[in-house]
Scaffold this motif. Structure first.
Motif, mmCIF file in Angstrom:
data_model
loop_
_atom_site.group_PDB
_atom_site.id
_atom_site.type_symbol
_atom_site.label_atom_id
_atom_site.label_comp_id
_atom_site.label_asym_id
_atom_site.label_seq_id
_atom_site.Cartn_x
_atom_site.Cartn_y
_atom_site.Cartn_z
ATOM 1 N N ARG A 37 0.834 -1.212 0.000
ATOM 2 C CA ARG A 37 0.000 0.000 0.000
ATOM 3 C C ARG A 37 0.866 1.258 0.000
ATOM 4 O O ARG A 37 1.839 1.362 0.770
ATOM 5 C CB ARG A 37 -0.929 0.009 1.214
ATOM 6 C CG ARG A 37 -2.003 -1.062 1.180
ATOM 7 C CD ARG A 37 -2.954 -0.903 2.358
ATOM 8 N NE ARG A 37 -3.688 0.349 2.314
ATOM 9 C CZ ARG A 37 -4.846 0.530 1.691
ATOM 10 N NH1 ARG A 37 -5.406 -0.487 1.029
ATOM 11 N NH2 ARG A 37 -5.452 1.704 1.698
ATOM 12 N N PRO A 38 0.531 2.251 -0.836
ATOM 13 C CA PRO A 38 1.328 3.477 -0.901
ATOM 14 C C PRO A 38 0.984 4.486 0.191
ATOM 15 O O PRO A 38 1.634 5.525 0.292
ATOM 16 C CB PRO A 38 0.978 4.042 -2.283
ATOM 17 C CG PRO A 38 -0.418 3.584 -2.524
ATOM 18 C CD PRO A 38 -0.517 2.221 -1.885
ATOM 19 N N ASP A 39 -0.029 4.175 1.000
ATOM 20 C CA ASP A 39 -0.496 5.149 1.994
ATOM 21 C C ASP A 39 -0.192 4.704 3.423
ATOM 22 O O ASP A 39 -0.856 5.143 4.370
ATOM 23 C CB ASP A 39 -2.005 5.376 1.832
ATOM 24 C CG ASP A 39 -2.810 4.084 1.993
ATOM 25 O OD1 ASP A 39 -2.189 2.992 2.075
ATOM 26 O OD2 ASP A 39 -4.056 4.161 2.022
ATOM 27 N N LEU A 40 0.809 3.867 3.604
ATOM 28 C CA LEU A 40 1.096 3.353 4.942
ATOM 29 C C LEU A 40 1.647 4.461 5.842
ATOM 30 O O LEU A 40 2.580 5.181 5.476
ATOM 31 C CB LEU A 40 2.115 2.211 4.869
ATOM 32 C CG LEU A 40 1.651 0.930 4.178
ATOM 33 C CD1 LEU A 40 2.788 -0.071 4.112
ATOM 34 C CD2 LEU A 40 0.453 0.333 4.906
ATOM 35 N N THR A 41 1.079 4.569 7.032
ATOM 36 C CA THR A 41 1.601 5.500 8.030
ATOM 37 C C THR A 41 2.765 4.832 8.752
ATOM 38 O O THR A 41 2.905 3.601 8.728
ATOM 39 C CB THR A 41 0.508 5.845 9.050
ATOM 40 O OG1 THR A 41 0.145 4.643 9.755
ATOM 41 C CG2 THR A 41 -0.706 6.435 8.362
ATOM 42 N N PRO A 42 3.629 5.615 9.411
ATOM 43 C CA PRO A 42 4.700 4.997 10.202
ATOM 44 C C PRO A 42 4.165 4.001 11.230
ATOM 45 O O PRO A 42 4.802 2.970 11.490
ATOM 46 C CB PRO A 42 5.368 6.200 10.871
ATOM 47 C CG PRO A 42 5.116 7.339 9.935
ATOM 48 C CD PRO A 42 3.743 7.090 9.386
#
Length: 277
Positions: A37-42
């Motif tokens: 996924r390109p929207d992964l948060t830390p």
């Protein structure tokens, strides 16, 4: 299988809520598609790393949108394949500290991938010319065609045959290497492992052309045949004898190679170019 395919597709759905992303992280099936996924948060990336699930970590390491804190954690992962995948997932925006950690990786294969990476800052990439592993130095010579001259000189004069051959391998690489420095060309021609790569850069005279035409290495003769200054009166370079089967050649020990000029011609056949690898 159909359920897993559906879940893999769901894992990449941009509208998927975070609580569903977390449920997929806990699912631990398939190849960890949720790690793409390109929207992964830390925070989500940390949760994925905390699972210790190999396939998820490997997929995560390849993710070019991975937050840098997660990259720093993966650069210390005990799994060599994860660290190597991380090199492939890095881009020019990756923080320098990640590359510095990977440069000290105890596994040469990770550093081999670094030597091939255009994302690695040039000053760090230069340091690989002094890497203790000849595999790493050879990869640097083969893949960094734009290396500064002082780096190319180090590689072209390396003590290991495989490193010198890789640094002068323009006839087998998908890159065209720069012209070797003039003062190194006599040594490169005298060296069996670099001779074929250096042939095209020579200013041929009749005596040198005749000597190269009789070289036992078919790659040398094949390169000579392509030289634009080949004297017209010279016999076909590929007519020189080929090493006996199994005897190998100087630039590729233990392996016999034949140039395309040595293949028997058949009516209607077309000569094929030697493809670079």
């Amino acid at each position: 299988m159909h359920l897993q395919m559906a879940l893999d597709g769901l894992a990449l759905n941009p509208a998927l809520p975070q609580d569903m992303v977390r449920r997929l992280i806990a699912w631990r099936r398939g190849c960890g598609e949720v790690g793409k996924r390109p929207d992964l948060t830390p925070e989500l990336a940390d949760e994925m790393i905390d699972t210790g699930w190999h396939w998820l970590l490997h997929t995560l390491a390849l993710n070019r949108a991975l937050p840098d804190p997660a990259r720093l954690r993966l650069a210390r992962d005990p799994d060599t394949s994860v660290r190597s995948a991380l090199v492939k997932g890095c881009d020019r925006g990756t923080v320098r500290e990640v590359f510095e950690l990977l440069l000290t990786d105890p596994e040469p294969q990770t550093r081999v991938y670094l030597a091939q990476s255009d994302a690695l800052p040039d000053d760090l990439r230069e340091s690989l010319a002094a890497d203790p592993s000849p595999l790493v130095r050879a990869a640097l010579g083969r893949w960094w065609a734009e290396a500064p001259e002082h780096v190319r000189r180090l590689l072209l004069t390396d003590a290991e045959d495989e490193v010198r051959a890789a640094a002068c391998v323009n006839y087998r690489s998908r890159f065209s290497h720069p012209v070797p420095p003039p003062d190194l060309r006599p040594a490169l021609i005298a060296d069996p492992v670099t001779r074929a790569g250096a042939v095209r850069h020579l200013r041929l005279d009749a005596a040198t052309a005749a000597r190269l035409a009789a070289d036992p290495d078919p790659e040398v003769r094949a390169q000579l045949a392509r030289h634009p200054q080949l004297p017209p009166e010279l016999p076909r370079p590929c007519s020189a004898p080929t090493p006996a089967r199994g005897s190998g050649s100087a630039s590729t020990p233990g392996r016999t190679r034949r140039s395309r000029c040595e293949r028997p011609s058949t009516p209607g056949s077309r000569p094929r170019r030697i493809r670079s690898t």
